[in-house]
Design an enzyme around this catalytic site. Sequence first.
Site, PDB file in Angstrom:
ATOM      1  N   HIS A 128       0.869  -1.182   0.000  1.00 29.95           N
ATOM      2  CA  HIS A 128       0.000   0.000   0.000  1.00 29.95           C
ATOM      3  C   HIS A 128       0.899   1.222   0.000  1.00 29.95           C
ATOM      4  CE1 HIS A 128      -3.766   2.227   0.731  1.00 29.95           C
ATOM      5  NE2 HIS A 128      -2.959   3.078   1.350  1.00 29.95           N
ATOM      6  N   CYS A 129       0.803   2.028  -1.041  1.00 28.55           N
ATOM      7  CA  CYS A 129       1.693   3.180  -1.211  1.00 28.55           C
ATOM      8  C   CYS A 129       0.991   4.447  -0.724  1.00 28.55           C
ATOM      9  CB  CYS A 129       2.095   3.322  -2.677  1.00 28.55           C
ATOM     10  SG  CYS A 129       3.154   4.755  -2.989  1.00 28.55           S
TER      11      CYS A 129
END
Length: 458
Positions: A128-129
């Site tokens: 998850h960026c």
Amino acid sequence: MGTFCSVIKFENLQELKRLCHWGPIIALGVIAICSTMAMIDSVLWYWPLHTTGGSVNFIMLINWTVMILYNYFNAMFVGPGFVPLGWKPENSQDSMYLQYCKVCQAYKAPRSHHCRKCNRCVMKMDHHCPWINNCCGYQNHASFTLFLLLAPLGCVHAAFIFVMTMYTQLYNRLSFGWNTVKIDMSAARRDPLPIVPFGLAAFAATLFALGLALGTTIAVGMLFFIQMKIILRNKTSIESWIEEKTEKEKEKEKKNKYQQGPYRQPKGGDAPCVSESYLKERAVLPRGIFAKDRIQYYQLDEVFVFPYDMGSRWKNFKQVFTWSGVPEGDGLEWPIREGCHQYSLTIEQLKQKADKRVRSVRYKVIEDYSGSCCPLNKGIKTFFTSPCTEEPRIQLRKGEFILATRGLRYWLYGDKILDDSFAEGVSRIRGWFPRNCVEKCPCDAETDPAPEGEKKNR
């Protein structure tokens, strides 16, 4: 009009909320500052548009900006692709090799993982960026990687413009004295004078933009190198971490003699062998209660082989990058290398999760904790060593019980052992909490060591 309405819908205007997050705000701010200052410096002071080179340079700057923003928004709004709610394998017997997600009410397809931020199971999840405020996975992995490539290239071009602008404008303005260097901003480099003089404010803005460009080049360039390294092996960051743990466990097994457990990895193309006793135990064992015999070990002559590495870097590369822009496959089933089984990786995940639960240590809460990120009332060392991660903190009440699976010197990470007082919709509460708020239960303190730094930042 119909086209306009389709654009306004944009699948769901709630997707625009992704922009209201510190990650996209900072990322877009850096892009805007570097791009704007590079264009201004180039046109006004370094390479004016009336020259052929200046025109080509300006077009290249616009091209970098457009391509960077296109891939950035593509990675953000197209998204990684999610496992359909309620999904289950076509062959019902294959469900024994898969994990079940209570939140999505579906089985986790091979290579998929549940993201707590997106609150969905993500197909081929890499991480998850926070910079795109979305997950990087099956559908947007190519766009995200292209953004990581184009951003440093554009910043290198912008940094060149910044350096050359300051050099040409300050060349005749520097005077060197005894142990001093002075800049006379009233002198001019160009003849005739530029429309807008290169003053102190322009110098400060250019220097600031140069720092952002160089920092972005180094940081994002390193991320691009990491991403390409795993793409050429047809892996994700999570799968690389799983394989690394497998290798560590294998080294431990070589040094010790373990008994053969009910779990066995498949050999060749055969279906995995799992004992009926294990499946029965897995089906009826309540959450929060873990039997010691759940830990699973390989036979010493069995070696885990990552099933999705096609054996060629070019073949692995084509699994992510295609001419059409659409990745191969459907995100649920994947081509595998010869001699492997479709569920080899998922079985390894089940084994590692079972091992982690067996190694977990039971703690009793002896002091309340509000769930704050940096609690001042828990000690100076606890305050300054708060985990640098977006993983949640959990509230603690005296008398509750926690199963800790990993930890730092002053913090622990684990799951609350829920009782009947919690709502039916709550299936799991986990996160970080201060170590000095809990104590080991007597039964675990005698046999189990405290969980040590197996900290994972994703």
